[in-house]
Write an enzyme that holds these catalytic residues in place. Structure first.
Site, mmCIF file in Angstrom:
data_model
loop_
_atom_site.group_PDB
_atom_site.id
_atom_site.type_symbol
_atom_site.label_atom_id
_atom_site.label_comp_id
_atom_site.label_asym_id
_atom_site.label_seq_id
_atom_site.Cartn_x
_atom_site.Cartn_y
_atom_site.Cartn_z
ATOM 1 N N LYS A 180 0.860 -1.184 0.000
ATOM 2 C CA LYS A 180 0.000 0.000 0.000
ATOM 3 C C LYS A 180 0.891 1.227 0.000
ATOM 4 O O LYS A 180 1.718 1.411 0.906
ATOM 5 C CB LYS A 180 -0.908 -0.019 1.228
ATOM 6 N N ARG A 187 -10.757 9.850 1.877
ATOM 7 C CA ARG A 187 -10.624 10.510 3.182
ATOM 8 C C ARG A 187 -11.773 11.487 3.410
ATOM 9 O O ARG A 187 -12.204 11.676 4.543
ATOM 10 C CB ARG A 187 -9.246 11.163 3.306
ATOM 11 N N LYS A 202 1.314 10.071 5.442
ATOM 12 C CA LYS A 202 1.414 8.693 5.945
ATOM 13 C C LYS A 202 2.705 8.012 5.482
ATOM 14 O O LYS A 202 2.790 6.797 5.409
ATOM 15 C CB LYS A 202 0.174 7.905 5.513
ATOM 16 N N GLU A 240 7.364 -6.980 1.143
ATOM 17 C CA GLU A 240 6.168 -6.806 1.990
ATOM 18 C C GLU A 240 5.188 -7.973 1.795
ATOM 19 O O GLU A 240 4.625 -8.497 2.755
ATOM 20 C CB GLU A 240 5.454 -5.490 1.646
ATOM 21 N N LYS A 266 -2.197 -1.517 -3.778
ATOM 22 C CA LYS A 266 -3.065 -0.340 -3.700
ATOM 23 C C LYS A 266 -2.241 0.929 -3.760
ATOM 24 O O LYS A 266 -1.242 1.007 -3.056
ATOM 25 C CB LYS A 266 -3.830 -0.414 -2.379
ATOM 26 N N SER A 286 -10.313 5.488 -4.580
ATOM 27 C CA SER A 286 -11.267 6.585 -4.762
ATOM 28 C C SER A 286 -10.817 7.594 -5.814
ATOM 29 O O SER A 286 -11.620 8.065 -6.620
ATOM 30 C CB SER A 286 -11.487 7.281 -3.419
ATOM 31 N N TYR A 342 -15.290 0.930 -6.704
ATOM 32 C CA TYR A 342 -16.572 1.608 -6.454
ATOM 33 C C TYR A 342 -17.503 1.465 -7.647
ATOM 34 O O TYR A 342 -18.682 1.754 -7.545
ATOM 35 C CB TYR A 342 -16.314 3.084 -6.123
HETATM 36 C C1 PBG Z 1 -7.322 3.558 5.539
HETATM 37 C C2 PBG Z 1 -7.710 3.273 4.147
HETATM 38 C C3 PBG Z 1 -7.550 4.158 3.083
HETATM 39 C C4 PBG Z 1 -8.158 3.564 1.983
HETATM 40 C C5 PBG Z 1 -8.642 2.309 2.383
HETATM 41 N N1 PBG Z 1 -8.343 2.138 3.745
HETATM 42 C C6 PBG Z 1 -6.999 5.545 3.026
HETATM 43 C C7 PBG Z 1 -5.679 5.843 3.555
HETATM 44 O O1 PBG Z 1 -4.822 4.978 3.734
HETATM 45 O O2 PBG Z 1 -5.483 7.026 3.828
HETATM 46 C C8 PBG Z 1 -8.249 4.205 0.645
HETATM 47 C C9 PBG Z 1 -9.287 3.741 -0.263
HETATM 48 C C10 PBG Z 1 -9.582 4.659 -1.396
HETATM 49 O O3 PBG Z 1 -8.930 5.711 -1.606
HETATM 50 O O4 PBG Z 1 -10.514 4.321 -2.134
HETATM 51 N N2 PBG Z 1 -6.610 2.680 6.245
#
Ligand code: PBG
Length: 333
Positions: A202, A212, A225, A241, A256, A282, A321
Site C-alpha cells: 500500500k 478521506r 502517511k 512486503e 493499492k 477513490s 466503487y
Molecule cells: C485507511 C484506508 C484508506 C483507503 C482504504 N483504507 C486511506 C488511507 O490509507 O489514507 C483508501 C481507499 C480509497 O482511496 O478508495 N486505512
C-alpha cells in the site's frame, strides 16, 4: 515463453480481429462479476443516503440502506462487500477505542448484512484511521506513529470484527508485524476460518483523497502517511512486503492503488502465485467519473477497460466503487 512469430503474409494479426466472435474466442482475459469487491461507506441514522461530493454516484448509507445494498449485491452476483465507517468526530479519540466497540458502525452493519444476506461476504478494514483523532492509521504519541502499541489495538479491533461476522479482514494500516499478530489472535480465539486479505503493498498516495472525504478523515489528518505507507518509487520492496505478509498468515494479498501500480500487481501475481487483488481507489474512480461527466471519455468503456487491466496483470479480483455498475453492464452482455 517466447511467442512464435511468422512473417507476413503467412501471419496476419488482423485475421484474429476480424469479427466480435473471433475476438471473443481468442481473448486472453475477461472481467467477470465474480472478480468484484464493492466498497461502501456506512453512516449513522436511518434511511439515509448522503452523496460523497468527490465521488459521483457514491453515497454514505445508513445501516438499513447498507443491507439493501447487500441485497442488490446478492442479486447482481457481487461476491464481496467492503464496509468503511463515516465516524462522528465526537467518537474519535487518540486511543481509538471506537475501533473495537462491538457496536460500532461497521460491526452493526456486518451483523445486519450477515443476518439478511449471509451469502454476501463481508470484508472489514483493520486500521485505526476512521476512529483516530489524529487521522493516522496508528496510535500517535508526540507526533510519532507507534508501531507495537498499534498492534495491540489492531488485535482488539480484528477480534471484534471477526466476532461481528466479518468473513474477510483487510489490515490496511501498514504497521510491521500486524498480519502475524492478527492471525495468531484469530487462531487463539476460535476464528480459524476468518480470511485475511492483507493490504501488503500500500503506497503513500495522492489517490486516496476522495476516500478521506468519504470517511471524514481529511480534517483530522496531520501530515502524511509516509512513515508507514510505501514510497512510490519502490517495487522490490513490495515483493518483500508481500512475502512477509504471506509468511505471517495472509490468505490473499493486495496492491493499492491499482492503475498507477499495475507493474507491482503483475510482479506480485507472477512471483507468488497467491490470490492477488488490486484496489482501484477513490481517486482513480473520481478521475474516470470526472472525465466521463465532462464528456471527455466514454465512462462505461473506460471503467471496463480500467478493470480488465487488473485481470491482464494477473489479479484474481479488484476492489472498485464501480462494482454495481459493472455487474449491471456485464449482466446485459
Ligand atoms: C485507511 C484506508 C484508506 C483507503 C482504504 N483504507 C486511506 C488511507 O490509507 O489514507 C483508501 C481507499 C480509497 O482511496 O478508495 N486505512
Amino acid at each position: 515463453m517466447r511467442p512464435t512469430i511468422a512473417p507476413f503474409p503467412v501471419a496476419r494479426s488482423r485475421r484474429l480481429r476480424r469479427t466480435a466472435e473471433i475476438r471473443a474466442l481468442v481473448r486472453e482475459n475477461v472481467l467477470s462479476t465474480d472478480d468484484l469487491i464493492w466498497p461502501i461507506f456506512i453512516r449513522d441514522g436511518e434511511n439515509l443516503r448522503e452523496p460523497v461530493a468527490s465521488m459521483p454516484g457514491v453515497e454514505r448509507l445508513s445501516v438499513d440502506n447498507a443491507v439493501q445494498a447487500a441485497e442488490e449485491a446478492a442479486n447482481l452476483g457481487i461476491p464481496v462487500m467492503a464496509l468503511f465507517p463515516y465516524t462522528d468526530d465526537a467518537q474519535k479519540t487518540t486511543a481509538c477505542a471506537e475501533a473495537w466497540n462491538p457496536d460500532n458502525l461497521v460491526n452493526r452493519a456486518t451483523r445486519a448484512i450477515k443476518a439478511a444476506v449471509p451469502e454476501v461476504l463481508v470484508m472489514l478494514d483493520v486500521a485505526l484511521d476512521p476512529y483516530n483523532a489524529d487521522g493516522h492509521d496508528g496510535i500517535v504519541r508526540d507526533g510519532v506513529i507507534l508501531n507495537d502499541e498499534t498492534l495491540v489495538a489492531l488485535e482488539r479491533q480484528a477480534l471484534e470484527h471477526a466476532n461481528a461476522g466479518a468473513d474477510i479482514l483487510g489490515p490496511s494500516d501498514m504497521m510491521d508485524g500486524r498480519i502475524g499478530y492478527i492471525r495468531q489472535a484469530l487462531e487463539q480465539n476460535d476464528f480459524p476460518d476468518t480470511l485475511i486479505m492483507a493490504y501488503s503493498a500500500k503506497y503513500a498516495s495522492a489517490f486516496y483523497g476522495p476516500f478521506r472525504d468519504a470517511v471524514g478523515a481529511s480534517g483530522a489528518l496531520k501530515g502524511d502517511k509516509k512513515t508507514y505507507q510505501m514510497d512510490s518509487g519502490n517495487s522490490d520492496e513490495a515483493l518483500r512486503e508481500v512475502a512477509r505478509d504471506i509468511a505471517e498468515g495472509a490468505d490473499m494479498v493486495m496492491v493499492k492503488p491499482g492503475m498507477p501500480y499495475l507493474d507491482v500487481c503483475q510482479r506480485v501475481a507472477a512471483e507468488f502465485g497467491v490470490p492477488t487483488f488490486a484496489y482501484q481507489v477513490s481517486g482513480e474512480y473520481a478521475m474516470i467519473c470526472a472525465a466521463g461527466q465532462n464528456g471527455w471519455l466514454d465512462q462505461d468503456r473506460a471503467m471496463l477497460e480500467s478493470l480488465l487491466a487488473f485481470k491482464r496483470a494477473g489479479c484474481q479480483g479488484v476492489l472498485s466503487y464501480f462494482a454495481p455498475e459493472v455487474a449491471r453492464l456485464l449482466a446485459l452482455d
